[in-house]
Design an enzyme around this catalytic site. Structure first.
Site, PDB file in Angstrom:
ATOM      1  N   VAL A 134      25.521  42.740  29.171  1.00 47.22           N
ATOM      2  CA  VAL A 134      26.450  42.087  28.228  1.00 47.22           C
ATOM      3  C   VAL A 134      25.787  42.371  26.982  1.00 47.22           C
ATOM      4  CG1 VAL A 134      26.493  39.470  27.590  1.00 47.22           C
ATOM      5  CG2 VAL A 134      26.106  40.042  30.040  1.00 47.22           C
ATOM      6  N   GLY A 189      38.535  58.103  23.205  1.00 48.44           N
ATOM      7  CA  GLY A 189      37.524  57.656  24.454  1.00 48.44           C
ATOM      8  C   GLY A 189      37.506  56.216  24.024  1.00 48.44           C
ATOM      9  N   GLU A 192      39.084  51.755  28.230  1.00 49.46           N
ATOM     10  CA  GLU A 192      38.439  52.174  29.580  1.00 49.46           C
ATOM     11  C   GLU A 192      39.275  52.900  31.030  1.00 49.46           C
ATOM     12  OE1 GLU A 192      36.001  50.828  31.870  1.00 49.46           O
ATOM     13  OE2 GLU A 192      34.866  49.365  30.147  1.00 49.46           O
ATOM     14  N   LYS A 207      31.629  39.350  30.933  1.00 52.39           N
ATOM     15  CA  LYS A 207      29.730  39.421  30.656  1.00 52.39           C
ATOM     16  C   LYS A 207      29.830  37.524  29.809  1.00 52.39           C
ATOM     17  CE  LYS A 207      30.399  43.183  27.955  1.00 52.39           C
ATOM     18  NZ  LYS A 207      30.820  44.199  26.617  1.00 52.39           N
TER      19      LYS A 207
END
Lengths: 428, 428
Positions: A134, A189, A192, A207
């Protein structure tokens, strides 16, 4: 307590390599702080031959992370592979079954299986540290579960996906549309492999569900998080918000209400002069509110090799020092199954919609809002060239439930071109 | 671990009463989080009859805090009396001698006697928790000594005296001179009995010296803190700084340099768009920088019943959970005696002075700076009616040592009316 603490690290991506570097380069510092050496005995990753910029020759190699997790010379299984199921979960379960402590950065695994893993770990007398799962380098789990443990936590908020915050602040500063900045982020980049995890709010929602469990002593319940991504935020939304003194952030909020536990991860308007409003780029921020402490704000890097490895090491050092507590701060067997309160807390909302340009459209929309009990604070129809008229409405405080009723009624009116965008204006 | 943890509380002012309230009102929550009940068995204060708004009839009363500290039914001595010496120190020493753990909010005692108390505590196997001594409700000790324990800490900064920050931000927002706002703060009860503790930077300096010990593994050395108060900051300084995009904050900075450990607590200029620059009123902020984590910023209330009691309870809960570590994060016997580096790190400086209004004054000042190797970035002489001319100079990066040489040379020139004000421009 002078026996070395022996780590087995599964996953040697950026974070794994960062942990190896810290353990190698700061051996004396770690030993002095922990009162005992911290060493790596074995590692595992998919590709043994890849150059990771760290020397792994001192460590045993395991192709199979499950085998790593069970090794007799491993005290702590450090899980940095990722993925909610598959090898990460299998190896974590194997580690717990073998009585090993676990340190992980895997929010998806804990969001989906946190309660089961916590029960298993506590039965086996093991701890699971997940500070790195987290808000990157921010020690927010520690602040919440330890530093603020004398508080009834009243609300936790956070901007916890750096990629979304990068996209939203970059749209604003450069005046660029979502698609262009999304593509920029992709080429840098930042996204995900499945970008929905980021821009759909799923990663940040994972999270939030972990923070909620600690804050409110309830079982992790990711499925109850009301999730909304940033994909529909336009540069016009950002500019309208700015004109009114707000910024748009992908904001997570959890709070216990009279109707149950509310968990929301959605784009919200926050005042531009608030700490959350001023947060730029990939930085994360967590806001912790308790009945005694009032409000604590934590800010720091949300990702990256060094910050995430720092969080992993924080957990490792706790274990080395002999700090042991239940995974979510209270015994998992006693965590409540909090009722999920959907959209219970009232707030003003920002609505942006396109109306079919014919007489009476706006009046019908206003009537639909009024009939659902939603009153209008401000309304503005913008100049336009085509056949649809952009309309901006700011409501007075209302519940999401009432608003959804109004939106449903509007949808039946044949006056909307496309779905309206509804963003909560959060008081922070 | 189901045996109750028994607290003896010495000092029942605002914070002491706050701790009593938390222990009474949140008994179930604390027990669930700690895995054992947390109870109060005895209390002590100067005046037994005072109404503190809390029910004390369940607790044994001791007039003498030393007697309280030694009681067989006390596991943790909670010291909330204050004062660097006297009863607070005597009772803390007695508690340690009797093998009790200690939780304290007493920055003055630890700044002056931290090393000796830590040695004694560690010999006796006791812990001393002092989260409440630094930055009120912000769990900064925990973040630094535990969360970031995988880092070489490179710099710690903080605005840690809410009264000074209140005075400086109020001067700016209301355009009022120092004396008027100081009197306001006094009437609001914001100032210590000896206001020099606040406005002289002493209280904040105490806190900085504690953070420095943890951050750099060095013995607490408050005497080495370069201290400067806010008493000479004028509304003109604040306005000049604002014109250049800065705010003036009483800022603590500690960092390890090639020449030794630098500890400074002084009014500095910081960018107005930085988190430190934007900090208003009585709120505190700590900035922690490490080689892995980069930068973490913590923000929260720096004082008050609830926030400070929250910090006290954080320490109590750590003890209840069985978390034990050396007082300053490493064994006190091994802490270094870091050489004090005075003013080693170069920075630009803001200089404000009044010159005797005669030909050549400004040239002489400029020459004195040049001869000391201090180069000038900007210089401005303001319009004036009287016989002294206000002059503002911003230097290029220089060391405080070079600047002091220049100021000494200037003082001999017979051109200065009063002492110049020199404020560091800190990069944050």
């Amino acid at each position: 307590m002078t026996k070395p603490l022996r780590l087995g690290i599964a996953g040697l991506g950026t974070v794994g390599a960062g942990v190896v570097k810290i353990v190698r380069q700061k051996a004396n510092l770690l030993a002095s702080r922990a009162g005992r050496p911290v060493v790596i005995t074995a590692v595992s990753a998919r590709n043994r031959d890849k150059d990771r910029g760290v020397n792994l020759t001192d460590y045993a190699w395991e192709d199979d992370p499950v085998a790593l997790a069970k090794r007799d010379d491993v005290d702590v299984f450090v899980e940095l592979m990722g993925g909610s199921d598959g090898p990460a979960k299998a190896a974590t379960e194997a580690a717990i079954a073998a009585g090993k402590d676990v340190v992980t950065a895997n929010k998806a695994m804990l969001a989906h299986h946190g309660q089961a893993l916590a029960l298993a770990a506590e039965d086996a007398g093991c701890v699971i540290g997940f500070e790195a799962a987290v808000a990157g380098g921010i020690p927010v789990i520690k602040a919440l579960s330890e530093g603020l443990s004398g508080n009834n936590i009243t609300r936790v908020m956070g901007v916890m996906n750096g990629t979304c915050n990068y996209i939203l602040t970059r749209m604003q500063s450069a005046g660029l549309p979502y698609d262009v900045v999304f593509e920029e982020a992709n080429q840098l980049g930042y996204l995900e492999a499945d970008p929905t995890l980021d821009v759909g709010g799923i990663d940040a929602g994972h999270k939030l569900s972990l923070l909620a469990a600690i804050a409110f002593g309830s079982q992790v319940n990711f499925d109850a998080v009301e999730l909304e991504g940033i994909e529909r935020i336009t540069i016009e939304d950002i500019n309208h918000a700015a004109d009114m003194g707000y910024r748009i952030k992908l904001l997570g909020v959890c709070q216990m209400t009279g109707r149950g536990l509310e968990q929301r991860m959605s784009p919200c308007l926050v005042p531009d002069n608030s700490p959350l409003g001023q947060l730029e780029g990939g930085t994360n921020m967590c806001v912790l509110e308790g009945d005694s402490v009032e409000q604590i704000v934590l800010r720091g890097p949300g990702a990256g090799e060094g910050p995430t490895a720092s969080a992993v090491m924080g957990d490792v050092m706790d274990i080395a020092r002999g700090f042991r507590m239940p995974v979510f701060g209270q015994p998992a067997a006693g965590l409540s199954k909090a009722k999920a309160a959907k959209a219970a807390t009232p707030a003003p909302y920002y609505l942006r919609m396109a109306l079919v340009d014919k007489p009476g459209s706006l009046a019908k929309v206003a009537a639909a809002l009024g009939e659902a009990g939603v009153s209008i604070d401000r309304m503005r129809q913008y100049q336009h060239d085509d056949s649809t008229a952009p309309v901006l409405i700011v409501t007075h405080k209302t519940t999401r439930m009432a608003l959804d009723a109004a939106l449903l009624a509007m949808a039946k009116l044949d006056v909307l071109a496309g779905d309206p965008v509804a963003l909560r204006i959060e008081s922070v």
